[in-house]
Design a protein around this motif. Structure first.
Motif, PDB file in Angstrom:
ATOM      1  N   UNK A 208       0.828  -1.202   0.000  1.00  0.00           N
ATOM      2  CA  UNK A 208       0.000   0.000   0.000  1.00  0.00           C
ATOM      3  C   UNK A 208       0.866   1.257   0.000  1.00  0.00           C
ATOM      4  N   UNK A 209       1.997   1.198   0.698  1.00  0.00           N
ATOM      5  CA  UNK A 209       2.915   2.338   0.799  1.00  0.00           C
ATOM      6  C   UNK A 209       3.996   2.345  -0.271  1.00  0.00           C
ATOM      7  N   UNK A 210       3.910   1.467  -1.276  1.00  0.00           N
ATOM      8  CA  UNK A 210       4.922   1.391  -2.337  1.00  0.00           C
ATOM      9  C   UNK A 210       6.327   1.216  -1.751  1.00  0.00           C
ATOM     10  N   UNK A 211       6.454   0.297  -0.819  1.00  0.00           N
ATOM     11  CA  UNK A 211       7.728   0.120  -0.122  1.00  0.00           C
ATOM     12  C   UNK A 211       8.103  -1.351  -0.012  1.00  0.00           C
ATOM     13  N   UNK A 212       7.719  -2.148  -0.991  1.00  0.00           N
ATOM     14  CA  UNK A 212       7.985  -3.588  -0.928  1.00  0.00           C
ATOM     15  C   UNK A 212       9.455  -3.920  -1.110  1.00  0.00           C
ATOM     16  N   UNK A 213      10.189  -3.052  -1.793  1.00  0.00           N
ATOM     17  CA  UNK A 213      11.587  -3.326  -2.131  1.00  0.00           C
ATOM     18  C   UNK A 213      11.764  -4.147  -3.390  1.00  0.00           C
ATOM     19  N   UNK A 214      10.663  -4.550  -4.025  1.00  0.00           N
ATOM     20  CA  UNK A 214      10.751  -5.341  -5.261  1.00  0.00           C
ATOM     21  C   UNK A 214      11.284  -4.458  -6.394  1.00  0.00           C
ATOM     22  N   UNK A 215      12.190  -4.986  -7.162  1.00  0.00           N
ATOM     23  CA  UNK A 215      12.862  -4.239  -8.227  1.00  0.00           C
ATOM     24  C   UNK A 215      11.850  -3.732  -9.251  1.00  0.00           C
ATOM     25  N   UNK A 216      11.817  -2.401  -9.436  1.00  0.00           N
ATOM     26  CA  UNK A 216      10.832  -1.819 -10.352  1.00  0.00           C
ATOM     27  C   UNK A 216      11.215  -0.371 -10.649  1.00  0.00           C
ATOM     28  N   UNK A 217      11.087   0.047 -11.894  1.00  0.00           N
ATOM     29  CA  UNK A 217      11.240   1.458 -12.258  1.00  0.00           C
ATOM     30  C   UNK A 217      10.007   1.863 -13.054  1.00  0.00           C
ATOM     31  N   UNK A 218       9.199   2.737 -12.468  1.00  0.00           N
ATOM     32  CA  UNK A 218       7.948   3.151 -13.096  1.00  0.00           C
ATOM     33  C   UNK A 218       8.202   4.019 -14.329  1.00  0.00           C
ATOM     34  N   UNK A 219       9.066   5.023 -14.177  1.00  0.00           N
ATOM     35  CA  UNK A 219       9.470   5.869 -15.307  1.00  0.00           C
ATOM     36  C   UNK A 219      10.986   6.013 -15.239  1.00  0.00           C
ATOM     37  N   UNK A 220      11.656   5.406 -16.163  1.00  0.00           N
ATOM     38  CA  UNK A 220      13.115   5.343 -16.138  1.00  0.00           C
ATOM     39  C   UNK A 220      13.706   6.633 -16.707  1.00  0.00           C
ATOM     40  N   UNK A 221      14.448   7.338 -15.867  1.00  0.00           N
ATOM     41  CA  UNK A 221      15.023   8.619 -16.292  1.00  0.00           C
ATOM     42  C   UNK A 221      16.043   8.460 -17.407  1.00  0.00           C
ATOM     43  N   UNK A 222      16.636   7.286 -17.534  1.00  0.00           N
ATOM     44  CA  UNK A 222      17.650   7.064 -18.573  1.00  0.00           C
ATOM     45  C   UNK A 222      17.040   6.596 -19.889  1.00  0.00           C
ATOM     46  N   UNK A 223      15.866   5.953 -19.797  1.00  0.00           N
ATOM     47  CA  UNK A 223      15.243   5.430 -21.016  1.00  0.00           C
ATOM     48  C   UNK A 223      13.767   5.155 -20.724  1.00  0.00           C
ATOM     49  N   UNK A 224      12.894   6.074 -21.096  1.00  0.00           N
ATOM     50  CA  UNK A 224      11.470   5.920 -20.808  1.00  0.00           C
ATOM     51  C   UNK A 224      10.904   4.641 -21.400  1.00  0.00           C
ATOM     52  N   UNK A 225      11.438   4.234 -22.527  1.00  0.00           N
ATOM     53  CA  UNK A 225      10.921   3.022 -23.171  1.00  0.00           C
ATOM     54  C   UNK A 225      11.330   1.751 -22.432  1.00  0.00           C
TER      55      UNK A 225
END
Length: 369
Positions: A124-141
Protein backbone atom coordinates in the motif's frame (compact mmCIF):
# COMPACT_ATOMS: atom_id res chain seq x y z
CA UNK A 1 -19.42 25.04 14.61
CA UNK A 2 -19.57 21.27 15.25
CA UNK A 3 -23.24 21.19 14.19
CA UNK A 4 -22.35 23.01 10.95
CA UNK A 5 -19.54 20.56 10.16
CA UNK A 6 -21.83 17.60 10.85
CA UNK A 7 -24.52 19.10 8.57
CA UNK A 8 -22.03 19.52 5.73
CA UNK A 9 -20.75 15.97 6.16
CA UNK A 10 -24.35 14.69 6.23
CA UNK A 11 -24.99 16.45 2.91
CA UNK A 12 -21.91 14.80 1.43
CA UNK A 13 -23.10 11.41 2.68
CA UNK A 14 -26.56 11.94 1.24
CA UNK A 15 -25.18 12.88 -2.16
CA UNK A 16 -22.73 10.01 -2.59
CA UNK A 17 -24.93 7.61 -4.52
CA UNK A 18 -27.34 10.05 -6.14
CA UNK A 19 -27.83 9.97 -9.90
CA UNK A 20 -27.28 13.73 -9.86
CA UNK A 21 -26.13 16.34 -7.37
CA UNK A 22 -27.85 19.59 -6.41
CA UNK A 23 -26.22 22.49 -8.20
CA UNK A 24 -24.80 25.80 -7.11
CA UNK A 25 -23.28 28.61 -9.10
CA UNK A 26 -19.64 29.38 -8.32
CA UNK A 27 -20.74 32.42 -6.33
CA UNK A 28 -23.24 30.39 -4.29
CA UNK A 29 -20.55 27.80 -3.58
CA UNK A 30 -18.11 30.40 -2.24
CA UNK A 31 -15.96 31.03 -5.31
CA UNK A 32 -15.20 34.42 -6.81
CA UNK A 33 -16.88 34.03 -10.22
CA UNK A 34 -14.28 35.76 -12.37
CA UNK A 35 -11.32 33.89 -10.95
CA UNK A 36 -13.28 30.62 -11.00
CA UNK A 37 -14.05 31.17 -14.69
CA UNK A 38 -10.35 31.84 -15.25
CA UNK A 39 -9.64 28.43 -13.67
CA UNK A 40 -12.15 26.78 -16.02
CA UNK A 41 -10.60 28.44 -19.07
CA UNK A 42 -7.10 27.46 -17.95
CA UNK A 43 -8.01 23.87 -17.11
CA UNK A 44 -10.10 23.24 -20.23
CA UNK A 45 -7.80 24.90 -22.76
CA UNK A 46 -6.55 22.44 -25.38
CA UNK A 47 -2.77 22.54 -25.85
CA UNK A 48 -0.40 20.55 -27.99
CA UNK A 49 0.49 18.12 -25.19
CA UNK A 50 -2.30 18.82 -22.64
CA UNK A 51 -5.76 17.71 -23.77
CA UNK A 52 -8.53 17.96 -21.17
CA UNK A 53 -11.45 15.59 -21.84
CA UNK A 54 -13.57 16.50 -18.82
CA UNK A 55 -13.55 18.79 -15.81
CA UNK A 56 -15.79 18.61 -12.74
CA UNK A 57 -15.90 20.52 -9.44
CA UNK A 58 -18.03 19.62 -6.40
CA UNK A 59 -18.13 21.80 -3.27
CA UNK A 60 -20.05 20.84 -0.10
CA UNK A 61 -21.89 18.12 -2.01
CA UNK A 62 -23.05 20.53 -4.75
CA UNK A 63 -22.06 20.40 -8.40
CA UNK A 64 -20.42 23.70 -9.28
CA UNK A 65 -18.99 22.96 -12.72
CA UNK A 66 -19.07 20.13 -15.25
CA UNK A 67 -17.62 20.30 -18.73
CA UNK A 68 -16.79 17.77 -21.49
CA UNK A 69 -14.48 18.18 -24.46
CA UNK A 70 -13.07 16.21 -27.39
CA UNK A 71 -16.39 14.39 -27.93
CA UNK A 72 -16.51 12.98 -24.39
CA UNK A 73 -19.82 13.05 -22.54
CA UNK A 74 -21.24 12.62 -19.04
CA UNK A 75 -21.80 8.85 -19.03
CA UNK A 76 -18.72 7.87 -21.03
CA UNK A 77 -15.99 5.80 -19.41
CA UNK A 78 -12.49 7.19 -19.43
CA UNK A 79 -9.22 5.33 -18.90
CA UNK A 80 -8.07 5.77 -15.31
CA UNK A 81 -4.51 4.45 -15.54
CA UNK A 82 -2.96 4.81 -12.04
CA UNK A 83 -5.99 6.67 -10.71
CA UNK A 84 -7.34 3.14 -10.29
CA UNK A 85 -4.90 2.74 -7.40
CA UNK A 86 -7.15 5.01 -5.33
CA UNK A 87 -9.94 2.47 -5.90
CA UNK A 88 -7.56 -0.23 -4.66
CA UNK A 89 -7.08 1.78 -1.47
CA UNK A 90 -10.86 2.02 -1.03
CA UNK A 91 -11.29 -1.72 -1.53
CA UNK A 92 -8.61 -2.53 1.02
CA UNK A 93 -10.34 -0.30 3.55
CA UNK A 94 -13.54 -2.24 2.91
CA UNK A 95 -11.81 -5.61 3.18
CA UNK A 96 -10.14 -4.65 6.45
CA UNK A 97 -13.44 -3.44 7.89
CA UNK A 98 -15.01 -6.76 6.92
CA UNK A 99 -12.21 -8.70 8.61
CA UNK A 100 -10.95 -10.22 5.37
CA UNK A 101 -7.46 -8.71 5.65
CA UNK A 102 -5.37 -6.52 7.92
CA UNK A 103 -2.89 -4.00 6.59
CA UNK A 104 -0.03 -5.70 8.47
CA UNK A 105 -0.74 -9.18 7.12
CA UNK A 106 1.95 -10.82 5.03
CA UNK A 107 1.31 -10.92 1.30
CA UNK A 108 2.04 -14.66 1.49
CA UNK A 109 -1.19 -15.19 3.45
CA UNK A 110 -3.16 -14.38 0.31
CA UNK A 111 -0.80 -14.97 -2.61
CA UNK A 112 2.02 -17.53 -3.10
CA UNK A 113 4.77 -14.94 -3.31
CA UNK A 114 8.50 -15.36 -3.41
CA UNK A 115 8.86 -12.18 -1.31
CA UNK A 116 8.19 -13.65 2.12
CA UNK A 117 8.76 -10.50 4.21
CA UNK A 118 6.46 -8.18 2.23
CA UNK A 119 3.23 -7.12 3.94
CA UNK A 120 0.08 -5.50 2.58
CA UNK A 121 1.14 -2.27 4.29
CA UNK A 122 4.43 -2.32 2.39
CA UNK A 123 2.54 -2.70 -0.88
CA UNK A 124 0.00 0.00 0.00
CA UNK A 125 2.91 2.34 0.80
CA UNK A 126 4.92 1.39 -2.34
CA UNK A 127 7.73 0.12 -0.12
CA UNK A 128 7.98 -3.59 -0.93
CA UNK A 129 11.59 -3.33 -2.13
CA UNK A 130 10.75 -5.34 -5.26
CA UNK A 131 12.86 -4.24 -8.23
CA UNK A 132 10.83 -1.82 -10.35
CA UNK A 133 11.24 1.46 -12.26
CA UNK A 134 7.95 3.15 -13.10
CA UNK A 135 9.47 5.87 -15.31
CA UNK A 136 13.12 5.34 -16.14
CA UNK A 137 15.02 8.62 -16.29
CA UNK A 138 17.65 7.06 -18.57
CA UNK A 139 15.24 5.43 -21.02
CA UNK A 140 11.47 5.92 -20.81
CA UNK A 141 10.92 3.02 -23.17
CA UNK A 142 12.67 0.73 -20.69
CA UNK A 143 10.18 1.62 -17.93
CA UNK A 144 8.62 -1.47 -16.36
CA UNK A 145 4.91 -0.65 -16.94
CA UNK A 146 5.43 -0.94 -20.71
CA UNK A 147 6.21 -4.62 -20.19
CA UNK A 148 3.89 -5.20 -17.22
CA UNK A 149 0.76 -4.03 -19.05
CA UNK A 150 1.48 -4.56 -22.70
CA UNK A 151 3.76 -7.56 -23.20
CA UNK A 152 2.29 -10.96 -24.04
CA UNK A 153 4.34 -12.70 -21.35
CA UNK A 154 3.17 -10.50 -18.48
CA UNK A 155 -0.42 -10.28 -19.66
CA UNK A 156 -0.87 -14.01 -19.18
CA UNK A 157 -0.50 -13.44 -15.42
CA UNK A 158 0.41 -9.92 -14.31
CA UNK A 159 1.02 -10.62 -10.58
CA UNK A 160 3.24 -13.63 -11.35
CA UNK A 161 5.31 -11.49 -13.73
CA UNK A 162 5.85 -8.92 -10.96
CA UNK A 163 6.47 -11.50 -8.27
CA UNK A 164 9.25 -13.10 -10.33
CA UNK A 165 11.29 -9.92 -10.07
CA UNK A 166 14.15 -9.66 -7.61
CA UNK A 167 14.27 -7.82 -4.30
CA UNK A 168 16.24 -4.59 -4.85
CA UNK A 169 15.92 -3.46 -1.22
CA UNK A 170 14.66 -4.86 2.06
CA UNK A 171 10.95 -4.24 2.53
CA UNK A 172 10.02 -0.90 4.12
CA UNK A 173 13.50 0.61 3.74
CA UNK A 174 12.99 2.58 0.49
CA UNK A 175 9.96 4.18 -1.11
CA UNK A 176 9.66 3.24 -4.77
CA UNK A 177 6.55 4.12 -6.75
CA UNK A 178 5.55 0.86 -8.43
CA UNK A 179 2.54 -0.33 -10.34
CA UNK A 180 4.00 -3.74 -9.57
CA UNK A 181 3.25 -3.28 -5.87
CA UNK A 182 -0.33 -2.36 -6.76
CA UNK A 183 -0.58 -5.40 -9.01
CA UNK A 184 0.34 -7.63 -6.08
CA UNK A 185 -2.40 -5.94 -4.03
CA UNK A 186 -4.82 -6.97 -6.79
CA UNK A 187 -3.53 -10.54 -6.45
CA UNK A 188 -3.88 -10.51 -2.66
CA UNK A 189 -7.45 -9.25 -2.93
CA UNK A 190 -8.34 -12.28 -5.01
CA UNK A 191 -6.85 -14.54 -2.36
CA UNK A 192 -8.60 -12.73 0.50
CA UNK A 193 -12.15 -13.11 -0.82
CA UNK A 194 -13.85 -16.32 -1.85
CA UNK A 195 -13.06 -17.15 -5.48
CA UNK A 196 -16.79 -17.25 -6.17
CA UNK A 197 -17.07 -13.67 -4.87
CA UNK A 198 -13.99 -12.22 -6.55
CA UNK A 199 -15.49 -11.30 -9.93
CA UNK A 200 -18.22 -9.20 -8.32
CA UNK A 201 -16.58 -8.11 -5.06
CA UNK A 202 -15.61 -4.58 -6.09
CA UNK A 203 -19.03 -3.89 -7.58
CA UNK A 204 -21.01 -5.34 -4.68
CA UNK A 205 -18.98 -3.68 -1.93
CA UNK A 206 -17.78 -0.40 -3.45
CA UNK A 207 -19.09 0.61 -6.85
CA UNK A 208 -22.81 -0.13 -6.50
CA UNK A 209 -23.17 1.31 -2.96
CA UNK A 210 -21.64 4.55 -4.29
CA UNK A 211 -23.75 4.58 -7.46
CA UNK A 212 -20.62 4.09 -9.59
CA UNK A 213 -22.41 2.33 -12.43
CA UNK A 214 -19.90 2.89 -15.25
CA UNK A 215 -16.80 1.18 -13.82
CA UNK A 216 -15.12 -1.48 -15.97
CA UNK A 217 -11.89 -3.34 -15.21
CA UNK A 218 -9.76 -5.21 -17.72
CA UNK A 219 -8.60 -8.72 -16.78
CA UNK A 220 -5.35 -10.43 -17.59
CA UNK A 221 -5.14 -13.95 -19.00
CA UNK A 222 -5.44 -15.49 -15.54
CA UNK A 223 -8.52 -13.52 -14.56
CA UNK A 224 -6.85 -10.93 -12.29
CA UNK A 225 -8.62 -7.57 -12.41
CA UNK A 226 -5.99 -5.04 -13.50
CA UNK A 227 -7.42 -2.11 -11.57
CA UNK A 228 -3.92 -0.77 -10.93
CA UNK A 229 -3.66 0.44 -14.52
CA UNK A 230 -6.49 -0.83 -16.72
CA UNK A 231 -9.67 0.48 -15.14
CA UNK A 232 -12.32 2.75 -16.68
CA UNK A 233 -15.01 5.02 -15.22
CA UNK A 234 -17.00 8.14 -15.98
CA UNK A 235 -15.97 11.51 -14.59
CA UNK A 236 -18.95 11.52 -12.23
CA UNK A 237 -18.05 8.10 -10.87
CA UNK A 238 -14.51 9.28 -10.18
CA UNK A 239 -16.06 12.17 -8.23
CA UNK A 240 -18.21 9.72 -6.24
CA UNK A 241 -15.03 7.93 -5.20
CA UNK A 242 -13.60 11.24 -3.98
CA UNK A 243 -16.73 11.98 -1.98
CA UNK A 244 -16.27 8.68 -0.14
CA UNK A 245 -13.03 10.05 1.33
CA UNK A 246 -14.79 13.23 2.44
CA UNK A 247 -17.40 11.08 4.22
CA UNK A 248 -14.66 8.98 5.90
CA UNK A 249 -16.09 5.86 4.35
CA UNK A 250 -19.73 6.31 5.37
CA UNK A 251 -22.48 5.64 2.80
CA UNK A 252 -26.12 6.09 3.78
CA UNK A 253 -25.24 5.70 7.43
CA UNK A 254 -23.17 2.55 6.85
CA UNK A 255 -19.47 2.53 7.68
CA UNK A 256 -17.43 0.88 4.92
CA UNK A 257 -13.95 1.47 6.37
CA UNK A 258 -12.17 1.28 9.73
CA UNK A 259 -12.43 4.58 11.59
CA UNK A 260 -8.74 5.35 11.00
CA UNK A 261 -8.60 4.42 7.32
CA UNK A 262 -8.49 7.94 5.90
CA UNK A 263 -5.82 8.91 8.45
CA UNK A 264 -3.82 5.82 7.47
CA UNK A 265 -4.28 6.66 3.79
CA UNK A 266 -3.06 10.22 4.38
CA UNK A 267 -0.01 9.25 6.46
CA UNK A 268 3.30 9.46 4.65
CA UNK A 269 4.91 6.12 3.82
CA UNK A 270 7.36 5.31 6.64
CA UNK A 271 10.08 4.54 4.09
CA UNK A 272 10.02 8.24 3.12
CA UNK A 273 11.43 9.24 6.51
CA UNK A 274 14.90 9.53 4.97
CA UNK A 275 15.81 12.04 2.23
CA UNK A 276 15.12 10.98 -1.34
CA UNK A 277 18.04 9.91 -3.50
CA UNK A 278 18.70 12.75 -6.03
CA UNK A 279 20.10 10.18 -8.46
CA UNK A 280 17.07 7.89 -8.31
CA UNK A 281 16.29 6.63 -11.83
CA UNK A 282 12.57 6.29 -11.05
CA UNK A 283 11.12 9.66 -12.04
CA UNK A 284 7.93 8.96 -10.09
CA UNK A 285 9.76 9.02 -6.74
CA UNK A 286 9.26 12.76 -6.60
CA UNK A 287 6.85 13.58 -3.75
CA UNK A 288 5.19 12.35 -0.57
CA UNK A 289 2.99 9.28 -0.79
CA UNK A 290 0.46 7.64 1.50
CA UNK A 291 -1.44 4.42 0.87
CA UNK A 292 -2.00 4.21 -2.91
CA UNK A 293 -2.48 7.99 -3.10
CA UNK A 294 -0.24 11.07 -3.36
CA UNK A 295 0.05 13.54 -0.47
CA UNK A 296 0.78 17.26 -0.24
CA UNK A 297 3.25 17.20 2.63
CA UNK A 298 7.03 17.36 2.82
CA UNK A 299 9.26 14.32 2.72
CA UNK A 300 12.47 14.31 4.72
CA UNK A 301 14.78 16.83 3.07
CA UNK A 302 12.07 18.62 1.05
CA UNK A 303 12.13 22.43 1.18
CA UNK A 304 8.46 22.81 0.30
CA UNK A 305 5.27 20.83 -0.15
CA UNK A 306 4.72 19.40 -3.65
CA UNK A 307 1.86 21.86 -4.23
CA UNK A 308 2.29 24.88 -1.90
CA UNK A 309 -0.82 26.44 -3.44
CA UNK A 310 -2.99 23.70 -1.86
CA UNK A 311 -3.62 22.80 1.80
CA UNK A 312 -1.29 20.27 3.37
CA UNK A 313 -4.11 17.72 3.81
CA UNK A 314 -4.90 17.54 0.09
CA UNK A 315 -5.16 14.01 -1.34
CA UNK A 316 -4.30 13.45 -5.00
CA UNK A 317 -5.21 10.45 -7.09
CA UNK A 318 -3.16 10.78 -10.27
CA UNK A 319 -3.07 8.71 -13.42
CA UNK A 320 -0.94 8.67 -16.54
CA UNK A 321 -1.87 11.06 -19.35
CA UNK A 322 -3.30 13.66 -16.97
CA UNK A 323 -5.98 11.98 -14.85
CA UNK A 324 -6.58 13.87 -11.58
CA UNK A 325 -8.80 13.32 -8.57
CA UNK A 326 -8.10 16.18 -6.13
CA UNK A 327 -9.67 15.89 -2.67
CA UNK A 328 -9.53 18.85 -0.26
CA UNK A 329 -11.04 17.55 3.01
CA UNK A 330 -11.22 20.83 4.96
CA UNK A 331 -12.89 22.65 2.06
CA UNK A 332 -15.15 19.67 1.20
CA UNK A 333 -13.96 20.17 -2.38
CA UNK A 334 -13.53 17.63 -5.19
CA UNK A 335 -11.98 18.32 -8.59
CA UNK A 336 -11.80 15.72 -11.35
CA UNK A 337 -9.92 16.09 -14.61
CA UNK A 338 -9.73 13.39 -17.27
CA UNK A 339 -7.40 13.86 -20.18
CA UNK A 340 -5.36 12.41 -23.00
CA UNK A 341 -2.16 14.36 -22.36
CA UNK A 342 0.96 13.39 -24.26
CA UNK A 343 3.48 15.47 -22.29
CA UNK A 344 6.54 13.36 -21.36
CA UNK A 345 8.36 15.75 -19.03
CA UNK A 346 7.58 15.10 -15.35
CA UNK A 347 8.45 18.74 -14.58
CA UNK A 348 6.07 20.08 -17.22
CA UNK A 349 3.29 17.80 -16.00
CA UNK A 350 3.76 19.02 -12.46
CA UNK A 351 3.91 22.66 -13.59
CA UNK A 352 0.60 22.19 -15.39
CA UNK A 353 -1.00 20.83 -12.21
CA UNK A 354 0.45 23.75 -10.24
CA UNK A 355 -1.28 26.15 -12.61
CA UNK A 356 -4.77 24.67 -12.43
CA UNK A 357 -4.59 23.91 -8.69
CA UNK A 358 -3.54 27.49 -7.95
CA UNK A 359 -6.25 28.92 -10.18
CA UNK A 360 -8.97 26.86 -8.48
CA UNK A 361 -7.85 27.33 -4.89
CA UNK A 362 -7.17 31.04 -5.37
CA UNK A 363 -10.72 31.51 -6.61
CA UNK A 364 -12.03 29.73 -3.51
CA UNK A 365 -9.94 31.83 -1.12
CA UNK A 366 -11.11 35.01 -2.85
CA UNK A 367 -14.68 33.80 -2.54
CA UNK A 368 -14.25 33.28 1.20
CA UNK A 369 -12.49 36.60 1.87
Amino acid sequence: MLKTICLIITLVFANLAQADWPRRTPAQAGFEPRTFNSFVRKASAQHLTFKTDSLLVIKDGHLVFEGYYNNYHQDQRHALFSLGKTMINALYGIMEHQGLVHRDDLLSQYYPTGHSSVTLRHLLNMSSGIDWIEEDSKDLLASDPWFAFYSRESYRDMPAWVDARGQAHSANTKFNYSSGDSGLLVAAMRGAVAESDYANFAWKNLFRPLGMNTVAIEKDGSGFQALHGSGFASTRDIARLGLLYLSHGVVEGRQLWPADWVNFTATRAPAQSTPADPNDRNLQNNQAYGAQIWLNIKRAGDKARPYPELPSNALLGLGSRGQILMILPTEKLIMVRTATDSELSVTNRKDYRHGIFKALYYSLKRGGS
